[in-house]
Design an enzyme around this catalytic site. Structure first.
Site, PDB file in Angstrom:
ATOM      1  N   ASP A   1      47.473  22.539  78.431  1.00  0.00           N
ATOM      2  CA  ASP A   1      48.329  21.701  77.610  1.00  0.00           C
ATOM      3  C   ASP A   1      49.779  22.030  78.010  1.00  0.00           C
ATOM      4  O   ASP A   1      50.026  23.097  78.593  1.00  0.00           O
ATOM      5  CB  ASP A   1      48.035  22.071  76.138  1.00  0.00           C
ATOM      6  CG  ASP A   1      49.048  21.522  75.187  1.00  0.00           C
ATOM      7  OD1 ASP A   1      49.202  20.296  75.143  1.00  0.00           O
ATOM      8  OD2 ASP A   1      49.695  22.323  74.484  1.00  0.00           O
TER       9      ASP A   1
ATOM     10  N   ASP B   1      47.315  24.778  72.336  1.00  0.00           N
ATOM     11  CA  ASP B   1      47.744  25.439  71.094  1.00  0.00           C
ATOM     12  C   ASP B   1      47.474  24.607  69.849  1.00  0.00           C
ATOM     13  O   ASP B   1      47.862  25.010  68.759  1.00  0.00           O
ATOM     14  CB  ASP B   1      49.246  25.759  71.161  1.00  0.00           C
ATOM     15  CG  ASP B   1      50.092  24.500  71.160  1.00  0.00           C
ATOM     16  OD1 ASP B   1      49.741  23.552  71.909  1.00  0.00           O
ATOM     17  OD2 ASP B   1      51.069  24.426  70.394  1.00  0.00           O
TER      18      ASP B   1
ATOM     19  N   ASP C   1      53.240  21.171  75.965  1.00  0.00           N
ATOM     20  CA  ASP C   1      54.114  21.632  74.868  1.00  0.00           C
ATOM     21  C   ASP C   1      53.424  22.744  74.080  1.00  0.00           C
ATOM     22  O   ASP C   1      52.319  22.545  73.562  1.00  0.00           O
ATOM     23  CB  ASP C   1      54.414  20.487  73.894  1.00  0.00           C
ATOM     24  CG  ASP C   1      55.130  19.326  74.542  1.00  0.00           C
ATOM     25  OD1 ASP C   1      56.276  19.065  74.193  1.00  0.00           O
ATOM     26  OD2 ASP C   1      54.511  18.677  75.413  1.00  0.00           O
TER      27      ASP C   1
HETATM   28  O1  LIG Z   1      54.072  15.261  73.100  1.00  0.00           O
HETATM   29  C1  LIG Z   1      52.958  15.357  72.558  1.00  0.00           C
HETATM   30  O2  LIG Z   1      52.383  14.429  71.963  1.00  0.00           O
HETATM   31  C2  LIG Z   1      52.240  16.701  72.617  1.00  0.00           C
HETATM   32  O3  LIG Z   1      52.205  17.188  73.927  1.00  0.00           O
HETATM   33  P1  LIG Z   1      51.088  18.284  74.345  1.00  0.00           P
HETATM   34  O4  LIG Z   1      49.779  17.571  74.372  1.00  0.00           O
HETATM   35  O5  LIG Z   1      51.546  18.778  75.692  1.00  0.00           O
HETATM   36  O6  LIG Z   1      51.131  19.388  73.300  1.00  0.00           O
END
Ligand SMILES: O=C(O)COP(=O)(O)O
Length: 228
Positions: free
Chosen positions: A17, A175, A19
């Site tokens: 992932d 996360d 963020d």
């Molecule tokens: O921006 C988003 O919707 C979340 O991004 P992620 O899946 O990398 O946590």
């Protein structure tokens, strides 16, 4: 010397992932939210409030300040947020400590790596050039690459296909609950990044990740590779 690439325990691929797992994007996401708050005469949202929600996309963040307005003005608010974020997307965002040596160790051991994020492609493409250390990723699947996003397994399965690896021999590290659901739905081994954006109201034990890590480098202990 042990040939790491012949370690029978090694996964064929590790998918991450973005963020809250590879990048701490919360400072710039929060700044964009507070930019929109200022635009609409709202009080700013404190860092301690927006940080645990930073994995939940623009809607999750906007809901913190615009719970009522979001019902009727979602597209206008979303556009204001995305414009603000895009203008300052990598001002304070940084790679979590340990991510770069983790990636180097995986690459040395010939484990393929990919990013599977729910961030829209346009924002991901604006953000990633600020992090040349991420050139090692052979696949980047975004929230709008397919018509479905996490927790649907399809983006993870697409990344595995693009890496040319068996999904059952992949680890997905994330996360958020949707990350663990997506990994489980794709029959991958799941690892919860406890150092990411998990709020006090979350119950991560209920998400049933196979493993948990409190720093990026702990992933190597799970895989059976020595820490650099
Ligand atoms: O921006 C988003 O919707 C979340 O991004 P992620 O899946 O990398 O946590």
């Amino acid at each position: 010397m042990t040939n790491l690439a012949n370690n029978p325990k090694l996964p064929e691929g590790v998918l991450f992932d973005l963020d809250g797992t590879l990048l701490n994007t919360a400072p710039d996401l929060g700044a964009a939210l507070n930019n929109v708050c200022a635009l609409y005469g709202k009080e700013p949202v404190h860092e301690s409030i927006y940080t645990p929600v930073a994995s939940h996309g623009s809607r999750g963040l906007l809901k913190l300040a615009f719970s009522e307005e979001l019902q009727t003005h979602e597209s206008e608010l979303r556009k204001a947020f995305l414009d603000a974020y895009s203008n300052s997307i990598a001002a304070r965002t940084h790679v979590y400590e340990g991510v770069v040596p983790l990636l180097n160790t995986l690459i040395q051991a010939r484990v393929k790596v990919a990013i599977v994020t729910n961030k829209p492609k346009q924002l991901t493409q604006e953000l990633l050039p600020s992090f040349p250390e991420f050139n090692v990723f052979e696949s980047v699947v975004c929230g709008d690459t397919l018509s479905v996003s996490k927790p649907d397994p399809a983006p993870l399965l697409l990344a595995a296909e693009q890496l040319g690896v068996n999904p059952k021999s992949c680890i997905y590290v994330g996360d958020a609950e949707r990350d663990i659901q997506a990994g489980r739905n794709a029959a991958m081994t799941t690892v919860l990044a406890h150092y990411g954006y998990i709020s006090d109201s979350d119950s991560p034990a209920d998400w049933k990740a196979d493993y948990g890590i409190s720093t990026p480098l702990e992933l190597l202990d799970i895989i059976g590779l020595p820490q650099p």
